[in-house]
Write a protein that holds these residues in place. Sequence first.
Motif, PDB file in Angstrom:
ATOM      1  N   ARG A 170       0.819  -1.219   0.000  1.00 17.37           N
ATOM      2  CA  ARG A 170       0.000   0.000   0.000  1.00 17.37           C
ATOM      3  C   ARG A 170       0.851   1.267   0.000  1.00 17.37           C
ATOM      4  NH1 ARG A 170      -1.811  -3.263   3.898  1.00 17.37           N
ATOM      5  NH2 ARG A 170      -0.987  -1.880   5.525  1.00 17.37           N
ATOM      6  N   GLY A 171       2.170   1.095   0.084  1.00 14.87           N
ATOM      7  CA  GLY A 171       3.057   2.249   0.073  1.00 14.87           C
ATOM      8  C   GLY A 171       3.454   2.738   1.445  1.00 14.87           C
ATOM      9  N   GLY A 172       2.875   2.139   2.496  1.00 12.58           N
ATOM     10  CA  GLY A 172       3.243   2.515   3.854  1.00 12.58           C
ATOM     11  C   GLY A 172       4.481   1.765   4.318  1.00 12.58           C
ATOM     12  N   VAL A 173       5.078   2.231   5.405  1.00 17.32           N
ATOM     13  CA  VAL A 173       6.276   1.589   5.936  1.00 17.32           C
ATOM     14  C   VAL A 173       5.906   0.317   6.670  1.00 17.32           C
ATOM     15  CG1 VAL A 173       8.259   1.843   7.477  1.00 17.32           C
ATOM     16  CG2 VAL A 173       7.457   3.797   6.155  1.00 17.32           C
ATOM     17  N   ASP A 174       6.544  -0.773   6.312  1.00 14.62           N
ATOM     18  CA  ASP A 174       6.300  -2.077   6.929  1.00 14.62           C
ATOM     19  C   ASP A 174       7.404  -2.431   7.925  1.00 14.62           C
ATOM     20  OD1 ASP A 174       4.561  -4.368   6.990  1.00 14.62           O
ATOM     21  OD2 ASP A 174       6.182  -5.510   6.050  1.00 14.62           O
ATOM     22  N   ARG A 175       8.611  -1.875   7.669  1.00 15.33           N
ATOM     23  CA  ARG A 175       9.746  -2.159   8.536  1.00 15.33           C
ATOM     24  C   ARG A 175      10.754  -1.027   8.405  1.00 15.33           C
ATOM     25  NH1 ARG A 175      14.438  -6.459   7.119  1.00 15.33           N
ATOM     26  NH2 ARG A 175      15.790  -6.115   8.923  1.00 15.33           N
ATOM     27  N   ARG A 223      15.678   8.965  18.383  1.00 13.17           N
ATOM     28  CA  ARG A 223      14.699  10.048  18.341  1.00 13.17           C
ATOM     29  C   ARG A 223      15.381  11.391  18.077  1.00 13.17           C
ATOM     30  NH1 ARG A 223       9.443   9.712  20.317  1.00 13.17           N
ATOM     31  NH2 ARG A 223       9.605  11.912  20.866  1.00 13.17           N
ATOM     32  N   LYS A 224      16.511  11.622  18.748  1.00 15.53           N
ATOM     33  CA  LYS A 224      17.228  12.896  18.583  1.00 15.53           C
ATOM     34  C   LYS A 224      17.783  13.026  17.166  1.00 15.53           C
ATOM     35  CE  LYS A 224      18.598  13.579  23.415  1.00 15.53           C
ATOM     36  NZ  LYS A 224      19.755  13.671  24.359  1.00 15.53           N
ATOM     37  N   ILE A 225      18.342  11.944  16.654  1.00 19.56           N
ATOM     38  CA  ILE A 225      18.888  11.974  15.290  1.00 19.56           C
ATOM     39  C   ILE A 225      17.759  12.160  14.284  1.00 19.56           C
ATOM     40  CG2 ILE A 225      20.046  10.587  13.520  1.00 19.56           C
ATOM     41  CD1 ILE A 225      21.668   9.287  15.801  1.00 19.56           C
ATOM     42  N   LEU A 226      16.656  11.450  14.507  1.00 18.79           N
ATOM     43  CA  LEU A 226      15.505  11.514  13.608  1.00 18.79           C
ATOM     44  C   LEU A 226      14.986  12.943  13.474  1.00 18.79           C
ATOM     45  CD1 LEU A 226      13.536   9.678  11.984  1.00 18.79           C
ATOM     46  CD2 LEU A 226      12.135   9.553  14.053  1.00 18.79           C
ATOM     47  N   GLU A 227      14.992  13.681  14.565  1.00 19.93           N
ATOM     48  CA  GLU A 227      14.477  15.052  14.556  1.00 19.93           C
ATOM     49  C   GLU A 227      15.286  15.978  13.649  1.00 19.93           C
ATOM     50  OE1 GLU A 227      14.542  16.032  18.651  1.00 19.93           O
ATOM     51  OE2 GLU A 227      12.785  14.825  19.164  1.00 19.93           O
ATOM     52  N   HIS A 228      16.510  15.578  13.312  1.00 18.96           N
ATOM     53  CA  HIS A 228      17.372  16.420  12.478  1.00 18.96           C
ATOM     54  C   HIS A 228      17.563  15.846  11.069  1.00 18.96           C
ATOM     55  CE1 HIS A 228      18.281  18.864  15.953  1.00 18.96           C
ATOM     56  NE2 HIS A 228      18.677  17.805  16.620  1.00 18.96           N
ATOM     57  N   ASP A 233      10.605  13.207   4.718  1.00 15.90           N
ATOM     58  CA  ASP A 233       9.335  13.905   4.754  1.00 15.90           C
ATOM     59  C   ASP A 233       8.875  13.990   6.215  1.00 15.90           C
ATOM     60  OD1 ASP A 233       6.173  13.771   4.784  1.00 15.90           O
ATOM     61  OD2 ASP A 233       6.749  14.557   2.813  1.00 15.90           O
ATOM     62  N   TYR A 234       8.304  15.136   6.597  1.00 19.51           N
ATOM     63  CA  TYR A 234       7.918  15.343   7.995  1.00 19.51           C
ATOM     64  C   TYR A 234       6.897  14.310   8.466  1.00 19.51           C
ATOM     65  CZ  TYR A 234       3.441  17.412   6.597  1.00 19.51           C
ATOM     66  OH  TYR A 234       2.172  17.608   6.090  1.00 19.51           O
ATOM     67  N   ARG A 235       6.088  13.781   7.537  1.00 27.32           N
ATOM     68  CA  ARG A 235       5.094  12.779   7.919  1.00 27.32           C
ATOM     69  C   ARG A 235       5.771  11.463   8.272  1.00 27.32           C
ATOM     70  NH1 ARG A 235       1.674  13.753   2.530  1.00 27.32           N
ATOM     71  NH2 ARG A 235       3.850  13.891   1.852  1.00 27.32           N
ATOM     72  N   LEU A 236       6.851  11.138   7.560  1.00 24.03           N
ATOM     73  CA  LEU A 236       7.607   9.929   7.868  1.00 24.03           C
ATOM     74  C   LEU A 236       8.341  10.086   9.189  1.00 24.03           C
ATOM     75  CD1 LEU A 236       8.670   7.133   7.153  1.00 24.03           C
ATOM     76  CD2 LEU A 236      10.429   8.216   5.733  1.00 24.03           C
ATOM     77  N   VAL A 237       8.908  11.279   9.412  1.00 20.27           N
ATOM     78  CA  VAL A 237       9.594  11.551  10.681  1.00 20.27           C
ATOM     79  C   VAL A 237       8.615  11.375  11.834  1.00 20.27           C
ATOM     80  CG1 VAL A 237      10.680  13.341  12.093  1.00 20.27           C
ATOM     81  CG2 VAL A 237      11.336  13.078   9.694  1.00 20.27           C
ATOM     82  N   SER A 238       7.423  11.934  11.670  1.00 20.86           N
ATOM     83  CA  SER A 238       6.392  11.843  12.717  1.00 20.86           C
ATOM     84  C   SER A 238       5.991  10.396  12.962  1.00 20.86           C
ATOM     85  CB  SER A 238       5.171  12.670  12.304  1.00 20.86           C
ATOM     86  OG  SER A 238       4.147  12.575  13.273  1.00 20.86           O
ATOM     87  N   PHE A 239       5.841   9.615  11.893  1.00 22.05           N
ATOM     88  CA  PHE A 239       5.450   8.220  12.014  1.00 22.05           C
ATOM     89  C   PHE A 239       6.511   7.431  12.778  1.00 22.05           C
ATOM     90  CE2 PHE A 239       5.838   3.864  10.404  1.00 22.05           C
ATOM     91  CZ  PHE A 239       4.572   3.362  10.721  1.00 22.05           C
ATOM     92  N   LEU A 240       7.794   7.583  12.381  1.00 25.43           N
ATOM     93  CA  LEU A 240       8.867   6.841  13.028  1.00 25.43           C
ATOM     94  C   LEU A 240       9.046   7.279  14.479  1.00 25.43           C
ATOM     95  CD1 LEU A 240      11.530   6.778  10.156  1.00 25.43           C
ATOM     96  CD2 LEU A 240      10.072   4.888  10.924  1.00 25.43           C
TER      97      LEU A 240
END
Length: 244
Positions: A170-175, A223-228, A233-240
């Motif tokens: 479906r295009g979403g993240v599975d892993r 989490r800290k690395i992900l924020e930078h 895409d901000y939606r992927l960052v938010s999801f992870l």
Amino acid sequence: MRDIQLKNTTWMENFLLKFLYMKQIAIDQRTVPRFPLPKEKMKFVFEDFEKVFAVRDISLHGLGISLLEMGESLLFPIGYECKAELSLGGAPFLVELRVSRVSAWSVGFIFQSVSDERQEEIQEFLDPFHIGSSMRLVDERAAPEAFFEGLSFWYHGDSGADLFLWNNKRGGVDRALFCLGQDFWEWEDQKGVSTGTMDRLGGSKVVVKKDRTPDPKMVTKFRKILEHMDCLDYRLVSFLRDQT
């Protein structure tokens, strides 16, 4: 006990794997692609030749290198003291090292002496802001075999940082798998979050040793690395971030 005999491993490696299993550490073998041209390198000068190795992990106290050929570990006996040129993407500088651990495919060193200036440079290199902002999307042409195995996206950055993403139909993240040197954070749909370490057996094969429960330090670091990670895409960052 479940049979965990692995292909392409020695008798001693299998003994170690079974011992870890008996200690109730979750382990398995996987193939993890590595960036073909790492920025972090070490150059050692021996009596008749010199060799350059990729840095697999680094801290303020020491670092580890990955070996490419069987037998290279014989160059680094435990306790061996040496000097080498370390390059973190900029101009190389000299460091004094002592061998602290050796395996068939990696060597660990302790810094013997590091100037305040170099320590600041290493500290900046390890900062989550620096790591996150250094992440870049890897072109499929750089490692086509990795994408043939179902990998959807691969981001690589400094300090041995890699983020691998697998999408579902479906295009979403599975892993999602984030590696920082030897440590990793992983999320899988239906399984949740896990952390642990990856030990290289050779080539791209690694033995995964999962923590019994997710390590809060690794979770916080990701989490800290992900924020930078401006490359995401901000939606992927938010999801992870929500998965951590």
